[in-house]
Design a protein around this motif. Structure first.
Motif, short mmCIF file in Angstrom:
data_model
loop_
_atom_site.label_atom_id
_atom_site.label_comp_id
_atom_site.label_asym_id
_atom_site.label_seq_id
_atom_site.Cartn_x
_atom_site.Cartn_y
_atom_site.Cartn_z
N ILE A 83 -14.94 4.37 5.21
CA ILE A 83 -13.51 4.69 5.33
C ILE A 83 -13.02 5.37 4.06
CG2 ILE A 83 -11.20 3.64 5.43
CD1 ILE A 83 -12.34 1.69 7.51
N VAL A 84 -13.39 4.87 2.91
CA VAL A 84 -12.97 5.48 1.64
C VAL A 84 -13.52 6.90 1.53
CG1 VAL A 84 -13.16 5.35 -0.88
CG2 VAL A 84 -12.62 3.30 0.44
N ARG B 250 -12.60 12.80 1.58
CA ARG B 250 -12.82 14.14 2.13
C ARG B 250 -11.56 14.72 2.77
NH1 ARG B 250 -18.07 12.31 4.63
NH2 ARG B 250 -16.82 12.35 6.50
N ARG B 251 -10.87 13.92 3.59
CA ARG B 251 -9.68 14.42 4.29
C ARG B 251 -8.54 14.75 3.32
NH1 ARG B 251 -7.86 12.66 9.14
NH2 ARG B 251 -6.28 14.22 8.74
N ALA C 261 -7.02 -6.39 9.03
CA ALA C 261 -7.93 -6.81 7.96
C ALA C 261 -9.34 -7.06 8.48
CB ALA C 261 -7.41 -8.05 7.26
N VAL C 262 -9.47 -7.66 9.66
CA VAL C 262 -10.81 -7.97 10.17
C VAL C 262 -11.60 -6.72 10.52
CG1 VAL C 262 -10.14 -10.26 10.99
CG2 VAL C 262 -10.09 -8.31 12.57
N GLN C 263 -10.94 -5.58 10.61
CA GLN C 263 -11.62 -4.33 10.97
C GLN C 263 -11.98 -3.49 9.75
OE1 GLN C 263 -9.86 -2.34 14.49
NE2 GLN C 263 -8.27 -3.87 14.23
N LEU C 264 -11.64 -3.97 8.56
CA LEU C 264 -11.85 -3.20 7.34
C LEU C 264 -12.92 -3.83 6.46
CD1 LEU C 264 -8.11 -2.55 6.37
CD2 LEU C 264 -9.70 -0.96 7.47
N ASP D 137 -3.96 7.97 9.07
CA ASP D 137 -4.68 8.66 10.13
C ASP D 137 -6.13 8.19 10.18
OD1 ASP D 137 -5.00 10.68 12.23
OD2 ASP D 137 -6.22 11.72 10.74
N VAL D 138 -6.78 8.08 9.04
CA VAL D 138 -8.17 7.62 9.00
C VAL D 138 -8.26 6.19 9.55
CG1 VAL D 138 -10.08 6.94 7.47
CG2 VAL D 138 -8.97 9.17 7.19
N LEU D 139 -7.34 5.33 9.14
CA LEU D 139 -7.35 3.96 9.66
C LEU D 139 -7.18 3.95 11.17
CD1 LEU D 139 -5.25 2.05 6.99
CD2 LEU D 139 -7.73 2.01 7.29
N GLY D 140 -6.31 4.80 11.66
CA GLY D 140 -6.08 4.88 13.10
C GLY D 140 -7.32 5.31 13.87
N ARG D 141 -8.10 6.18 13.25
CA ARG D 141 -9.31 6.68 13.91
C ARG D 141 -10.50 5.73 13.75
NH1 ARG D 141 -9.03 12.47 14.78
NH2 ARG D 141 -7.03 13.23 14.02
#
Length: 124
Positions: free
Chosen positions: A4-5, A10-11, A44-47, A94-98
């Motif tokens: 994710i980071v 990059r984005r 939080a559980v998805q990160l 946006d990245v978190l949403g994807r």
């Protein structure tokens, strides 16, 4: 460094991973102050653990504030100008949403309307 980071780096066209990490932490800490405890736990559980921890300090207080305050808190925490904070917050969200199963509806619904439009523009 988490995937994710790296996507955020990059984005947002950042040269250093630490810059992407700093803005991700700032956005998540600020978001943690805005969303409910349930929404914070759901996200939080998805990160990765190093990012999930940022959702705990605010405890999901459900604090209400508008875009200027949201951006100001991110800018302060990440040592950015307000325009940089707006752009990078949009990228992070946006990245978190994807990359998460969903940035739960309750997370999306508490974002200030102008920030939601910014994220939608980032996604386009």
């Amino acid at each position: 460094m988490s995937e994710i980071v790296e996507l955020i780096r990059r984005r947002a066209c950042l040269a250093e991973s630490r810059d992407a990490e700093r803005v991700a932490h700032a956005v998540l800490r600020t978001l943690s102050e805005r969303i409910s405890p349930e929404a914070a736990a759901s996200l939080a559980v998805q990160l990765p653990a190093e990012l999930a921890d940022d959702l705990r300090p605010g405890g999901g207080r459900g604090e209400r504030y508008e875009l200027e305050d949201f951006v100001g808190r991110i800018a302060h925490r990440a040592d950015l100008t307000d325009p940089e904070a707006v752009h990078r917050a949009g990228v992070v969200l946006d990245v978190l949403g994807r990359e998460t199963v969903q940035v739960a509806d309750e997370v999306w619904d508490v974002l200030p309307q102008p920030l939601r439009r910014l994220v939608e523009a980032q996604a386009a």
